[in-house]
Scaffold this motif. Structure first.
Motif, PDB file in Angstrom:
ATOM      1  N   ARG A  52     -47.895  79.554  81.548  1.00 35.79           N
ATOM      2  CA  ARG A  52     -47.092  78.349  81.428  1.00 35.79           C
ATOM      3  C   ARG A  52     -45.708  78.430  82.063  1.00 35.79           C
ATOM      4  N   TYR A  53     -45.057  79.582  82.025  1.00 35.31           N
ATOM      5  CA  TYR A  53     -43.634  79.597  82.375  1.00 35.31           C
ATOM      6  C   TYR A  53     -43.197  80.988  82.824  1.00 35.31           C
ATOM      7  N   GLU A 107     -42.362  76.094  85.720  1.00 38.40           N
ATOM      8  CA  GLU A 107     -43.074  75.647  84.521  1.00 38.40           C
ATOM      9  C   GLU A 107     -44.347  74.929  84.925  1.00 38.40           C
ATOM     10  N   THR A 159     -52.642  70.677  88.082  1.00 38.83           N
ATOM     11  CA  THR A 159     -51.461  71.279  87.468  1.00 38.83           C
ATOM     12  C   THR A 159     -50.208  70.586  87.971  1.00 38.83           C
ATOM     13  N   THR A 166     -52.851  69.065  83.999  1.00 36.11           N
ATOM     14  CA  THR A 166     -53.025  67.618  84.144  1.00 36.11           C
ATOM     15  C   THR A 166     -54.520  67.356  84.302  1.00 36.11           C
ATOM     16  N   GLU A 202     -47.816  72.757  83.809  1.00 36.58           N
ATOM     17  CA  GLU A 202     -48.436  71.897  82.798  1.00 36.58           C
ATOM     18  C   GLU A 202     -49.794  71.464  83.324  1.00 36.58           C
TER      19      GLU A 202
END
Length: 138
Positions: free
Chosen positions: A74-75, A92, A100, A96, A94
């Motif tokens: 994630r990060y 970062e 991503t 979708t 995320e």
């Protein structure tokens, strides 16, 4: 003066594939045009060798980097320090529908005149280079 830039890109690849690129410090460094060399110095540390085309810097700059936060997939956050600048980078991820969302944030604090001006003019192009490299791999 501090230069800050943030860019979000949508990728048609799963977060794991994007993470494979973004979590690798060498893959993050290589697309940046002013990085002339790269050396891994530890599990979460590396040295970026940078050449800035500004009048007060006539030599290659060693930027010691350390990943300060890593939360797979994630990060990742890294901090780079040298005699001429400090840089903080964050990536970062995320998930979708079908891909991503990758948000890239960079902050550059120059310690010599011209450093921030260089990055203010060129940081968007450097993010273009990073995006192209990510798209090529994923």
């Amino acid at each position: 003066m501090t230069v800050r830039v943030e860019r979000t890109i949508e990728l048609d690849a799963p977060p794991e594939d994007v993470w494979d690129f973004i979590s690798d410090p060498e893959k993050r460094a290589r697309p940046i045009s002013v990085v002339t060399d790269f050396e891994t110095t530890g599990e979460r540390t590396a040295t970026w060798y940078v050449e800035l085309p500004i009048p007060l810097v006539k030599r290659t700059i060693a930027v010691e980097t350390r990943e300060t936060t890593v939360d797979p997939p994630r990060y990742v956050r890294f901090v780079g320090r040298s005699k001429v600048m400090r840089v903080v980078g964050e990536h970062e991820l995320e998930p979708t529908d079908g891909g991503t969302r990758l948000t890239n944030r960079f902050v550059v604090d120059g310690k010599l005149p011209g450093v921030e001006r260089f990055f203010k003019r060129n940081l968007d192009a450097e993010l273009d280079n990073l995006e192209a490299a990510i798209r090529e791999q994923v």
